[in-house]
Structures are given as C-alpha cells and as structure tokens.
Scaffold this active site. Structure first.
Site, PDB file in Angstrom:
ATOM      1  N   ARG A 271      -6.016  -3.783  -1.211  1.00 21.17           N
ATOM      2  CA  ARG A 271      -4.673  -3.310  -1.556  1.00 21.17           C
ATOM      3  C   ARG A 271      -4.391  -3.715  -2.995  1.00 21.17           C
ATOM      4  NH1 ARG A 271      -0.422  -6.761   0.994  1.00 21.17           N
ATOM      5  NH2 ARG A 271      -0.242  -7.464  -1.150  1.00 21.17           N
ATOM      6  N   HIS A 275       2.483  -5.508  -1.313  1.00 23.34           N
ATOM      7  CA  HIS A 275       2.632  -4.907   0.026  1.00 23.34           C
ATOM      8  C   HIS A 275       3.541  -3.672  -0.032  1.00 23.34           C
ATOM      9  CE1 HIS A 275       3.160  -4.560   4.328  1.00 23.34           C
ATOM     10  NE2 HIS A 275       4.458  -4.679   4.183  1.00 23.34           N
ATOM     11  N   TYR A 284       1.043 -15.018  -3.929  1.00 23.45           N
ATOM     12  CA  TYR A 284       0.037 -15.440  -2.943  1.00 23.45           C
ATOM     13  C   TYR A 284      -1.395 -15.000  -3.268  1.00 23.45           C
ATOM     14  CZ  TYR A 284       1.218 -10.750  -1.218  1.00 23.45           C
ATOM     15  OH  TYR A 284       1.465  -9.403  -1.128  1.00 23.45           O
TER      16      TYR A 284
HETATM   17  C1  LIG Z   1       5.430  -5.220  15.525  1.00 21.09           C
HETATM   18  C2  LIG Z   1       5.687  -5.588  14.097  1.00 21.09           C
HETATM   19  N1  LIG Z   1       5.668  -6.883  13.729  1.00 21.09           N
HETATM   20  C3  LIG Z   1       5.900  -7.225  12.431  1.00 21.09           C
HETATM   21  C4  LIG Z   1       6.151  -6.263  11.500  1.00 21.09           C
HETATM   22  C5  LIG Z   1       6.441  -6.670  10.047  1.00 21.09           C
HETATM   23  N2  LIG Z   1       5.310  -6.255   9.202  1.00 21.09           N
HETATM   24  C6  LIG Z   1       5.391  -5.134   8.479  1.00 21.09           C
HETATM   25  S1  LIG Z   1       4.009  -4.839   7.621  1.00 21.09           S
HETATM   26  C7  LIG Z   1       3.274  -6.234   8.177  1.00 21.09           C
HETATM   27  C8  LIG Z   1       1.867  -6.579   7.744  1.00 21.09           C
HETATM   28  C9  LIG Z   1       0.851  -5.628   8.277  1.00 21.09           C
HETATM   29  O1  LIG Z   1      -0.389  -5.793   7.665  1.00 21.09           O
HETATM   30  P1  LIG Z   1      -1.615  -4.894   7.970  1.00 21.09           P
HETATM   31  O2  LIG Z   1      -1.667  -4.496   9.403  1.00 21.09           O
HETATM   32  O3  LIG Z   1      -2.826  -5.571   7.445  1.00 21.09           O
HETATM   33  O4  LIG Z   1      -1.345  -3.548   7.182  1.00 21.09           O
HETATM   34  P2  LIG Z   1      -1.121  -3.285   5.623  1.00 21.09           P
HETATM   35  O5  LIG Z   1       0.368  -3.430   5.380  1.00 21.09           O
HETATM   36  O6  LIG Z   1      -1.932  -4.246   4.856  1.00 21.09           O
HETATM   37  O7  LIG Z   1      -1.545  -1.878   5.425  1.00 21.09           O
HETATM   38  C10 LIG Z   1       4.128  -6.934   9.020  1.00 21.09           C
HETATM   39  C11 LIG Z   1       3.801  -8.211   9.668  1.00 21.09           C
HETATM   40  C12 LIG Z   1       6.160  -4.912  11.931  1.00 21.09           C
HETATM   41  N3  LIG Z   1       6.385  -3.911  11.096  1.00 21.09           N
HETATM   42  N4  LIG Z   1       5.920  -4.606  13.234  1.00 21.09           N
END
Ligand SMILES: Cc1ncc(C[n+]2csc(CCOP(=O)(O)OP(=O)(O)O)c2C)c(N)n1
Length: 388
Positions: A271, A275, A284
């Site tokens: 990435r 985020h 971080y």
């Molecule tokens: C069920 C749930 N828990 C927590 C969140 C908050 N949240 C949003 S994005 C994220 C990180 C997700 O990371 P990843 O699956 O690696 O995907 P990326 O954003 O890196 O594409 C979190 C914890 C959420 N959207 N849904």
C-alpha cells in the site's frame, strides 16, 4: 492434471483406526510468489493482454490520484487509495466473464470500474450520499464492503446457489490481509470448501491493516497457507506482476468453473499511500520502506517487459495517458457538481416491506423537512409511508 487438481488422501476424515497417511502437499502454496514479468516465460504472454493491462494500470493510477485530490477538495468524504495495488485490481476484473460476480472491499474501486461500473457511481458510497451508487446486478458487482470480510460469505452463498441452479457463474471475493483475521473469513472458506463452491478468494497482502503490520496480524507461514486448513489449494503470487496475477486468477477461476472447487490466492503487494486520506502513515512506517517498493511498482514492471519486447512506443504511452487524463477530467467535472439529494432516500431499499418503526421515522423526517420548507404549515398525515 495439475498439482491443484489432486485432492489429499481423505485420511483426515473420521475413518476408524486404519487411517491412511495424510498428504496435504497438493494444497500447499509455492515457497516463492509466482512471477511472470522478467522471466523466460514472459515471452509466451499474449501482447494484446499485456497492452490491455498496461492501459488499465495507467488509468487506474490516474483514478487513484484524482480521487485522492477530490478528498482534499472536500468532494469526497474518504478514499482508500489502491496506488501500488493496481495490478491486483485490474487483473481481478479481467479474469472474470460477464456472468461472473465480483465481491469487492472498500479499497477495490479500480476493480469495480474495470468491470464496467461508472467511475462516478463507484465513488458514491465513499462520498456518503447513497447506499451503493450503482446497481449490483447491472455489472455483477456487489457493493463495496466497508465492514471487513462480510463480502466473503456473501460470495460463497451466491456461488453455492449458482451451482445448485446449474448456472455457469464464478464469484471472486477480494479481501485485505487484516480481513483474514475476521470470523467471516473462516466461515466463508470453510463453507466454500465443504460445498465445493465455485468461488475464488483473492487476499491483497499490502503489508498493513491501517497501522498494524502483517507480523502483528498473523503467525501463519503465509496467508495462502491458511487454505490447507480448509481443504482448498492456496497460491502465492507477486501482486505487482500484473501478468502473474492475471494468470493465477484465470487458473483459479477456470478451476472453480470446471466444478473443482475454491482456491485461496495471496497476492503480495504494498500500500503505497496511507490507509485513507484520514490516516498519517509516517507515524507507523519508514519512508525507506515505501521507497524500496517504488522499484517494484506494477507499472514499472510491466513497462520494462513491454519495452524489452518492443511493444511500447511513445505513441502507445501517449494514447494510454490521454485516455487516463480524459477519464480524470470527466471524474473531476461530474464530482464537482452538487449531488441532488433527497434525505428521504435514507429509507429506500432498507426493507422490501418497511417496518412500522421505519414508517414512523420516515414520517418524522418528512415532517421536519416540510416544516423547514413552509414553516410547519403542511399537513403531514399523508407522509406515513417509508421509502417513497
Ligand atoms: C468488522 C470491521 N472491523 C473493523 C473495521 C475497521 N477497519 C477498517 S479498515 C481496517 C483495516 C483492514 O486492513 P486490511 O484487511 O489489511 O485491508 P486494507 O485496508 O489494507 O486494504 C479496519 C480494522 C471494519 N471496517 N470492519
């Protein structure tokens, strides 16, 4: 017959005291991510596929840049950029046939538009002004899923139902590395394997779940190894190698279509941006890490291959960039127009048959809106229905 066609001996099933030895080797991912660009096998790649991938990567990169700019201009509430991950996004869409279904996460807007969804409609949810923005049935694209991994059981359900009905449909579900820690990931993969559902799971391992790095997320040897526990093959691929991602996806989709069951793919990517626009990644991670990945950029890798094969000249580069600029200008212009919003849309499509509570809430909102318009002179008794 490929390695992935072999099933392990069914020794893990309850077979009494004479259990045959267990051999899970056919399900194990490769030790190194699969690559094509820059390898001798790349010579066999179809030039038309490579140029199509190139055009879409350039357009995707431009879309990411424009959507991020729109957040700064207050035209978009939030945008999770997929800069650096365009190869996964584009290859995912190109590996599917029109009758197949895509189940994207919030980061997968590029896969959604590569599937044919209008670039503005694909941003509607992130703008916050309408539930999904596009009709999922039109291009067979489920809504961008904000809750992590909830799209995975949906994909399995759709794939299983299609199989029961005898429809020629494969579902491709996309998820991030963090999403693999969710309960929905487990439930989806377990059901998919038990039902032999025609579904492919593509994990984009981009290194982070917001600020949480992969080594704090999972102790598995790789995320693709998780497949073995469910009884499906896992494969590792270089997620920045558009040709390699396209090939493993095509193989997994063909396998599902032929009734040979689900596959879990892990694409190793990075990435490049924070985020979302609401995140500060410098808190971080080190800039040097980001810089190291620039040399492995998906567009750079593909350009190198095209150049070596004499498939990329200035005209072609210019055509790709022009098309991307045109798309960006159109996106900018249409996103700058004030959307026509009806607050009553809040109640539309919640239920086919609204509940009494929903009707009551709709009537309250209608009354408030009318009061704003005419100082409370309107008779509200006729506005008791929700979702009008
Ligand atoms: C069920 C749930 N828990 C927590 C969140 C908050 N949240 C949003 S994005 C994220 C990180 C997700 O990371 P990843 O699956 O690696 O995907 P990326 O954003 O890196 O594409 C979190 C914890 C959420 N959207 N849904």
């Amino acid at each position: 017959m490929t390695v992935m066609d072999q099933k392990p001996a069914p020794g893990h099933r309850h077979g009494g005291p004479q259990r045959p030895p267990i051999d899970a080797t056919p399900l194990l991912p490769e030790t190194e991510p699969f690559r094509l660009l820059g390898t001798p096998d790349a010579a066999k790649l179809d030039p038309a596929l490579l140029t199509e991938l190139y055009g879409q990567l350039v357009r995707g990169r431009r879309y990411n840049r424009q959507a991020t700019a729109l957040t700064r201009q207050g035209r978009l509430a939030v945008y999770p950029s997929s800069t650096g991950q365009e190869a996964c996004e584009v290859a995912a869409a190109l590996a599917l046939r029109p009758q197949d279904w895509l189940f994207p996460s919030y980061r997968d807007t590029l896969a959604v538009i590569a599937r044919g969804v209008d670039p503005v409609e694909a941003l509607t949810l992130l703008r916050g002004d309408w539930h999904t923005g596009y009709d999922p049935r039109e291009h067979h694209v489920a809504p961008l899923s904000t809750p992590l991994a909830t799209q995975l059981p949906h994909a399995v359900g759709l794939a299983h139902a299609a199989r029961l009905k005898g429809d020629d449909v494969v579902a491709l579900a996309m998820v991030g590395d963090g999403g693999t820690s969710e309960g929905d990931f487990h439930e989806a993969l377990n059901f998919a394997a038990v039902w032999n559902a025609p579904v492919v799971f593509l994990v984009q391992n981009n290194g982070f779940a917001i600020s949480v790095p992969l080594d704090k997320q999972s102790a598995a040897p790789s995320l693709a190894h998780k497949a073995v526990g469910y009884g499906m093959p896992g494969r590792l691929v270089d997620g920045n190698d558009a040709a390699a991602v396209h090939q493993v996806l095509t193989e997994a989709v063909d396998r599902a279509r032929a009734g040979r069951g689900p596959t879990l793919l892990e694409a190793i990517t990075y990435r490049m941006e924070a985020h979302t626009n609401a995140d500060d990644a410098t808190r971080y991670r080190d800039d040097s890490e980001v810089e190291a990945w620039r040399a492995h950029d998906p567009i750079v890798l593909l350009e190198r291959e095209l150049n070596e094969r004499g498939l990329l000249d200035d005209t072609m580069r210019h055509v790709a960039e022009e098309a991307a600029e045109k798309m960006a200008a159109d996106l900018r212009e249409r996103m700058n127009a004030e959307p026509l919003l009806d607050p009553m849309d809040l109640f539309t499509h919640v239920y086919a048959e609204p509940t009494p509570q929903l009707r009551e809430q709709a009537a309250m909102l209608r009354a408030e809106l009318d009061a704003e318009l005419d100082g409370g002179q309107t008779d509200h008794t006729e506005h008791a229905g929700a979702g009008s």
